[in-house]
Design a protein around this motif. Sequence first.
Motif, mmCIF file in Angstrom:
data_model
loop_
_atom_site.group_PDB
_atom_site.id
_atom_site.type_symbol
_atom_site.label_atom_id
_atom_site.label_comp_id
_atom_site.label_asym_id
_atom_site.label_seq_id
_atom_site.Cartn_x
_atom_site.Cartn_y
_atom_site.Cartn_z
ATOM 1 N N GLN A 1 0.828 -1.205 0.000
ATOM 2 C CA GLN A 1 0.000 0.000 0.000
ATOM 3 C C GLN A 1 0.862 1.254 0.000
ATOM 4 O O GLN A 1 0.543 2.243 -0.683
ATOM 5 C CB GLN A 1 -0.919 -0.011 1.229
ATOM 6 C CG GLN A 1 -1.938 1.114 1.252
ATOM 7 C CD GLN A 1 -2.941 1.012 0.126
ATOM 8 O OE1 GLN A 1 -3.248 -0.081 -0.338
ATOM 9 N NE2 GLN A 1 -3.452 2.144 -0.320
ATOM 10 N N LEU A 2 1.958 1.226 0.756
ATOM 11 C CA LEU A 2 2.863 2.373 0.787
ATOM 12 C C LEU A 2 3.501 2.610 -0.580
ATOM 13 O O LEU A 2 3.722 3.759 -0.980
ATOM 14 C CB LEU A 2 3.948 2.157 1.841
ATOM 15 C CG LEU A 2 3.484 2.256 3.300
ATOM 16 C CD1 LEU A 2 4.629 1.915 4.240
ATOM 17 C CD2 LEU A 2 2.946 3.647 3.609
ATOM 18 N N ARG A 3 3.806 1.521 -1.298
ATOM 19 C CA ARG A 3 4.380 1.685 -2.636
ATOM 20 C C ARG A 3 3.400 2.383 -3.567
ATOM 21 O O ARG A 3 3.799 3.192 -4.416
ATOM 22 C CB ARG A 3 4.769 0.324 -3.202
ATOM 23 C CG ARG A 3 5.969 -0.323 -2.520
ATOM 24 C CD ARG A 3 6.453 -1.514 -3.329
ATOM 25 N NE ARG A 3 7.541 -2.188 -2.637
ATOM 26 C CZ ARG A 3 7.405 -3.281 -1.914
ATOM 27 N NH1 ARG A 3 6.205 -3.832 -1.778
ATOM 28 N NH2 ARG A 3 8.441 -3.842 -1.321
ATOM 29 N N LEU A 4 2.110 2.079 -3.418
ATOM 30 C CA LEU A 4 1.110 2.734 -4.256
ATOM 31 C C LEU A 4 1.001 4.224 -3.930
ATOM 32 O O LEU A 4 0.720 5.041 -4.817
ATOM 33 C CB LEU A 4 -0.250 2.068 -4.054
ATOM 34 C CG LEU A 4 -0.365 0.602 -4.521
ATOM 35 C CD1 LEU A 4 -1.731 0.045 -4.167
ATOM 36 C CD2 LEU A 4 -0.111 0.492 -6.017
ATOM 37 N N MET A 5 1.239 4.576 -2.675
ATOM 38 C CA MET A 5 1.117 5.977 -2.247
ATOM 39 C C MET A 5 2.414 6.759 -2.444
ATOM 40 O O MET A 5 2.435 7.972 -2.235
ATOM 41 C CB MET A 5 0.723 6.028 -0.770
ATOM 42 C CG MET A 5 -0.616 5.393 -0.466
ATOM 43 S SD MET A 5 -0.901 5.225 1.324
ATOM 44 C CE MET A 5 -0.735 6.935 1.855
ATOM 45 N N ALA A 6 3.492 6.072 -2.823
ATOM 46 C CA ALA A 6 4.807 6.719 -2.893
ATOM 47 C C ALA A 6 4.844 7.950 -3.786
ATOM 48 O O ALA A 6 5.399 8.991 -3.386
ATOM 49 C CB ALA A 6 5.863 5.702 -3.332
ATOM 50 N N PRO A 7 4.287 7.920 -5.018
ATOM 51 C CA PRO A 7 4.373 9.126 -5.865
ATOM 52 C C PRO A 7 3.785 10.369 -5.194
ATOM 53 O O PRO A 7 4.373 11.449 -5.254
ATOM 54 C CB PRO A 7 3.576 8.716 -7.117
ATOM 55 C CG PRO A 7 3.674 7.228 -7.155
ATOM 56 C CD PRO A 7 3.656 6.793 -5.720
ATOM 57 N N ALA A 8 2.617 10.198 -4.555
ATOM 58 C CA ALA A 8 2.013 11.356 -3.882
ATOM 59 C C ALA A 8 2.848 11.793 -2.689
ATOM 60 O O ALA A 8 2.926 12.994 -2.377
ATOM 61 C CB ALA A 8 0.589 11.008 -3.433
ATOM 62 N N TRP A 9 3.490 10.841 -2.015
ATOM 63 C CA TRP A 9 4.298 11.173 -0.843
ATOM 64 C C TRP A 9 5.463 12.069 -1.209
ATOM 65 O O TRP A 9 5.759 13.035 -0.506
ATOM 66 C CB TRP A 9 4.788 9.907 -0.158
ATOM 67 C CG TRP A 9 5.875 10.162 0.843
ATOM 68 C CD1 TRP A 9 7.185 9.818 0.747
ATOM 69 C CD2 TRP A 9 5.740 10.855 2.098
ATOM 70 N NE1 TRP A 9 7.888 10.250 1.846
ATOM 71 C CE2 TRP A 9 7.013 10.886 2.692
ATOM 72 C CE3 TRP A 9 4.661 11.445 2.757
ATOM 73 C CZ2 TRP A 9 7.239 11.480 3.925
ATOM 74 C CZ3 TRP A 9 4.892 12.047 3.983
ATOM 75 C CH2 TRP A 9 6.165 12.054 4.555
ATOM 76 N N TRP A 10 6.141 11.780 -2.312
ATOM 77 C CA TRP A 10 7.312 12.584 -2.682
ATOM 78 C C TRP A 10 6.920 14.001 -3.062
ATOM 79 O O TRP A 10 7.632 14.961 -2.781
ATOM 80 C CB TRP A 10 8.078 11.905 -3.800
ATOM 81 C CG TRP A 10 8.580 10.554 -3.412
ATOM 82 C CD1 TRP A 10 8.289 9.361 -3.996
ATOM 83 C CD2 TRP A 10 9.442 10.241 -2.304
ATOM 84 N NE1 TRP A 10 8.909 8.332 -3.342
ATOM 85 C CE2 TRP A 10 9.622 8.842 -2.301
ATOM 86 C CE3 TRP A 10 10.068 11.004 -1.333
ATOM 87 C CZ2 TRP A 10 10.401 8.198 -1.345
ATOM 88 C CZ3 TRP A 10 10.841 10.372 -0.372
ATOM 89 C CH2 TRP A 10 11.005 8.985 -0.391
#
Length: 376
Positions: free
Chosen positions: A174-183
């Motif tokens: 799930q964190l990998r899916l959210m990674a682009p928005a996180w950066w």
Amino acid sequence: MSTQTPPAVRAYLSRVRTALADLPTAEVDEIVEDVRPHLLEIAEGLGEAATVESMTEQLGTPESYAAEVRATGDYPPAPTEDTATTEDTGPATAPARLAVWSLVLGAFALGLVGFALGSDLDDGVLFGLLVIVPVIGAGAWFVWAQGTSPVAQLPEIKALRDTLRTKAGPALRQLRLMAPAWWVLCAVVLALVALLLVVKSRHAIIGLPLFVAMAALALWAGPRTESDRRLLWASVPVSVFVLAVGAGLVTYLAGSIDRPSDDYPYNYTANTSYDGEPALNYGDEELDNLYVFDAEGKPLTDVYLYTADGRPLTVPRYGCEESTETRVTTGRDNKFPRPRIQQGGYDDQGNYNGYNAYRPDCAESDKVPFTAAIPD
């Protein structure tokens, strides 16, 4: 295995399993079950000509197929003979361990700096980065030159990786899916903090290049970390710093809401005087005298002040000592107004007349130094 699996597929899978033998058994079983349908499809297309050799022509060797599975599934590379002989102990593991600890300790220190920065918006704490950045940089230099394989072969890293995959696999996906928005969020938070620092202190502008560099790392290195683990030594510290700054900002804003405004004009507060005794304050100013007027603007004398619960509002009373002509504390009471203490060189209205004007160094005056305009 199932008797419905063709011999060629069983043989191919057996070699794939051997190539993945360094991974946990549960994960190998999961990988084999995931790739089995694809191999069965290939074998079905080949028909009676399905052999390990014919499947190799289409898919590559089982070993290369296993390597592709490692790459696409974010698994560590297969250990080589050199790493297999040195992965447990010995001097060869020392640089890799130092690289890991440079990342762990550096990120922890960055978290402390980030929280201190966000909770007080004091750019002075950024000088701590002069020590932290070189520590992280040393570890980054090692993994950039040697790759992440020496680090991946450390027993503690293997144990950590296995634990995360077995205990937190869904969360990690799930964190990998959210990674682009996180950066992107990291870059926004860094820009916001930089703006707040500059607004609070113009000297903070010298720290702008640092925030620009960190935002650039977030946008460039962050998305590439998934395919290049060397960039962990950039993305992890930035993430920790942003999380800590965010937590500090929440603390700062919460304190700002609860903190009473210093600009409120009618803010009487209980405080202590320089000698530790109770004092009467108006904002930040300590009061030693009060003047009271009637409705016609005439000053009243011998007025006694009390609090709402009947306690006398007792504060220090000052006077002049004749022998030294200096101001001294003569007692404490709640009677107002008190004689006003005049120092040398000032007239009754508090205007400075110069050192040549004759006046004792300390004198008491009962005159009211102003005229009150009573509103209708």
